[in-house]
Scaffold this motif. Structure first.
Motif, PDB file in Angstrom:
ATOM      1  N   UNK A 104       0.827  -1.199   0.000  1.00 22.27           N
ATOM      2  CA  UNK A 104       0.000   0.000   0.000  1.00 22.27           C
ATOM      3  C   UNK A 104       0.857   1.242   0.000  1.00 22.27           C
ATOM      4  N   UNK A 105       1.275   1.664   1.190  1.00 21.23           N
ATOM      5  CA  UNK A 105       1.965   2.952   1.359  1.00 21.23           C
ATOM      6  C   UNK A 105       3.219   3.082   0.500  1.00 21.23           C
ATOM      7  N   UNK A 106       3.945   1.976   0.302  1.00 25.71           N
ATOM      8  CA  UNK A 106       5.190   2.069  -0.481  1.00 25.71           C
ATOM      9  C   UNK A 106       4.912   2.454  -1.933  1.00 25.71           C
ATOM     10  N   UNK A 107       3.681   2.219  -2.393  1.00 26.76           N
ATOM     11  CA  UNK A 107       3.318   2.650  -3.752  1.00 26.76           C
ATOM     12  C   UNK A 107       2.583   3.988  -3.719  1.00 26.76           C
ATOM     13  N   UNK A 108       1.493   4.060  -2.918  1.00 27.27           N
ATOM     14  CA  UNK A 108       0.703   5.309  -3.001  1.00 27.27           C
ATOM     15  C   UNK A 108       1.411   6.503  -2.363  1.00 27.27           C
ATOM     16  N   UNK A 109       2.415   6.220  -1.522  1.00 27.27           N
ATOM     17  CA  UNK A 109       3.169   7.308  -0.902  1.00 27.27           C
ATOM     18  C   UNK A 109       4.418   7.699  -1.680  1.00 27.27           C
ATOM     19  N   UNK A 110       4.667   7.022  -2.795  1.00 29.03           N
ATOM     20  CA  UNK A 110       5.871   7.312  -3.586  1.00 29.03           C
ATOM     21  C   UNK A 110       5.628   8.526  -4.487  1.00 29.03           C
ATOM     22  N   UNK A 111       6.700   9.236  -4.854  1.00 32.18           N
ATOM     23  CA  UNK A 111       6.525  10.382  -5.757  1.00 32.18           C
ATOM     24  C   UNK A 111       5.825   9.973  -7.058  1.00 32.18           C
ATOM     25  N   UNK A 112       6.179   8.787  -7.589  1.00 33.39           N
ATOM     26  CA  UNK A 112       5.479   8.254  -8.758  1.00 33.39           C
ATOM     27  C   UNK A 112       4.985   6.850  -8.427  1.00 33.39           C
ATOM     28  N   UNK A 113       3.701   6.700  -8.127  1.00 30.85           N
ATOM     29  CA  UNK A 113       3.182   5.359  -7.823  1.00 30.85           C
ATOM     30  C   UNK A 113       3.433   4.368  -8.952  1.00 30.85           C
ATOM     31  N   UNK A 114       3.328   4.812 -10.187  1.00 29.76           N
ATOM     32  CA  UNK A 114       3.542   3.894 -11.314  1.00 29.76           C
ATOM     33  C   UNK A 114       4.991   3.398 -11.335  1.00 29.76           C
ATOM     34  N   UNK A 115       5.938   4.310 -11.132  1.00 27.04           N
ATOM     35  CA  UNK A 115       7.357   3.912 -11.132  1.00 27.04           C
ATOM     36  C   UNK A 115       7.644   2.965  -9.973  1.00 27.04           C
ATOM     37  N   UNK A 116       7.056   3.246  -8.831  1.00 27.36           N
ATOM     38  CA  UNK A 116       7.249   2.388  -7.654  1.00 27.36           C
ATOM     39  C   UNK A 116       6.690   0.977  -7.928  1.00 27.36           C
ATOM     40  N   UNK A 117       5.481   0.921  -8.497  1.00 27.46           N
ATOM     41  CA  UNK A 117       4.878  -0.377  -8.804  1.00 27.46           C
ATOM     42  C   UNK A 117       5.716  -1.136  -9.831  1.00 27.46           C
ATOM     43  N   UNK A 118       6.254  -0.416 -10.800  1.00 34.14           N
ATOM     44  CA  UNK A 118       7.093  -1.040 -11.835  1.00 34.14           C
ATOM     45  C   UNK A 118       8.356  -1.636 -11.202  1.00 34.14           C
ATOM     46  N   UNK A 119       8.958  -0.883 -10.299  1.00 33.18           N
ATOM     47  CA  UNK A 119      10.167  -1.359  -9.618  1.00 33.18           C
ATOM     48  C   UNK A 119       9.870  -2.607  -8.767  1.00 33.18           C
ATOM     49  N   UNK A 120       8.750  -2.563  -8.073  1.00 35.55           N
ATOM     50  CA  UNK A 120       8.378  -3.712  -7.233  1.00 35.55           C
ATOM     51  C   UNK A 120       8.089  -4.941  -8.095  1.00 35.55           C
ATOM     52  N   UNK A 121       7.450  -4.722  -9.254  1.00 34.99           N
ATOM     53  CA  UNK A 121       7.179  -5.837 -10.184  1.00 34.99           C
ATOM     54  C   UNK A 121       8.490  -6.511 -10.606  1.00 34.99           C
ATOM     55  N   UNK A 122       9.461  -5.690 -10.939  1.00 28.20           N
ATOM     56  CA  UNK A 122      10.755  -6.235 -11.383  1.00 28.20           C
ATOM     57  C   UNK A 122      11.425  -7.019 -10.236  1.00 28.20           C
ATOM     58  N   UNK A 123      11.331  -6.493  -9.026  1.00 22.60           N
ATOM     59  CA  UNK A 123      11.936  -7.172  -7.881  1.00 22.60           C
ATOM     60  C   UNK A 123      11.257  -8.513  -7.612  1.00 22.60           C
ATOM     61  N   UNK A 124       9.936  -8.536  -7.697  1.00 25.18           N
ATOM     62  CA  UNK A 124       9.201  -9.785  -7.457  1.00 25.18           C
ATOM     63  C   UNK A 124       9.531 -10.805  -8.557  1.00 25.18           C
ATOM     64  N   UNK A 125       9.561 -10.354  -9.779  1.00 22.92           N
ATOM     65  CA  UNK A 125       9.836 -11.273 -10.886  1.00 22.92           C
ATOM     66  C   UNK A 125      11.261 -11.830 -10.820  1.00 22.92           C
ATOM     67  N   UNK A 126      12.169 -11.099 -10.191  1.00 24.65           N
ATOM     68  CA  UNK A 126      13.566 -11.547 -10.095  1.00 24.65           C
ATOM     69  C   UNK A 126      13.820 -12.341  -8.809  1.00 24.65           C
ATOM     70  N   UNK A 127      12.847 -12.396  -7.923  1.00 22.47           N
ATOM     71  CA  UNK A 127      13.091 -13.022  -6.609  1.00 22.47           C
ATOM     72  C   UNK A 127      13.192 -14.549  -6.709  1.00 22.47           C
TER      73      UNK A 127
END
Ligand SMILES: O=C([C@H](O)CO)[C@H](O)[C@H](O)COP(=O)(O)O
Length: 211
Positions: A188-211
């Motif tokens: 929640x907060x790590x995305x909606x509280x980020x300067x760019x929620x889309x960029x934050x979600x994109x970064x998290x997607x990449x991290x999950x896919x690489x985990x």
């Protein structure tokens, strides 16, 4: 592959729809958070499903009583998952599971505030729950708590259910959360509280896919 669930925790209908639009390309599940669903109701479930038919919609009802009666209209409106509290009566949880099965949907048992989490998780799995939610709520987070020890305990049970984890997950913890056995990571907060929620979600997607 673990799924990412975005928790939409604003009260504002239009802001919720706009945020969902920004993050949808990078997440699997759009969660209507508890304050948001109480404020906006079924209309938001219908609107979100219409705008994102390819995404699962989780309605975070945190049901405490009258499980089947409360959950049914939210499944009928387009919800794919609703939550019921693990602190509720076993009959309440069974009611939500019944409503989910009747609508080709899923019931998530939320362990927030539950004393004996393993016992409730085992009981819920035996009763046919689809997802167990390990959850450190916003107020408990403010008091310094995290969900990670509970995740180890619940994932270690090896139950035949998906395990979802929520509670302050961010880019520093998301990979270890997946590696510890989370099938669904809630952010929640790590995305909606980020300067760019889309960029934050994109970064998290990449991290999950690489985990
Ligand atoms: O479920 C939540 C909370 O109880 C309010 O409904 C949050 O959506 C969940 O904790 C995820 O949000 P973050 O902890 O900010 O990642």
């Amino acid at each position: 592959m673990a799924e990412i669930q975005m928790a939409l925790d604003s009260l504002d209908f239009d802001a919720t729809m706009a945020l969902a639009e920004q993050v949808a390309p990078y997440v699997d599940i759009l969660e209507i958070g508890t304050p948001c669903i109480k404020y906006n109701g079924l209309k938001l479930v219908k609107a979100l499903k219409a705008a994102h038919p390819d995404k699962k919609i989780l309605v975070d009802l945190k049901t405490m009583d009258a499980g089947e009666y409360e959950a049914t209209p939210f499944f009928e409106a387009g919800g794919d998952i609703t939550t019921v509290l693990g602190a509720s009566d076993e009959a309440t949880m069974k009611g939500v599971i019944k409503a989910a099965n009747a609508n080709n949907a899923e019931a998530q048992i939320d362990l927030i505030g539950v004393e004996d989490k393993s016992a409730v998780a085992k009981q819920a799995a035996a009763n046919g729950a689809h997802i167990i939610g390990v959850h450190t709520g916003l107020d408990a987070q403010a008091a310094g708590q995290t969900p990670f020890e509970d995740l180890k305990t619940i994932a270690g049970l090896g139950l035949n259910v998906k395990v979802s984890v929520a509670g302050g997950i961010n880019k520093d913890t998301i990979q270890s959360t997946v590696r510890a056995g989370a099938d669904i990571v809630v952010v929640g907060a790590a995305i909606y509280g980020a300067p760019s929620p889309a960029e934050s979600a994109k970064e998290l997607r990449a991290l999950v896919d690489a985990a």
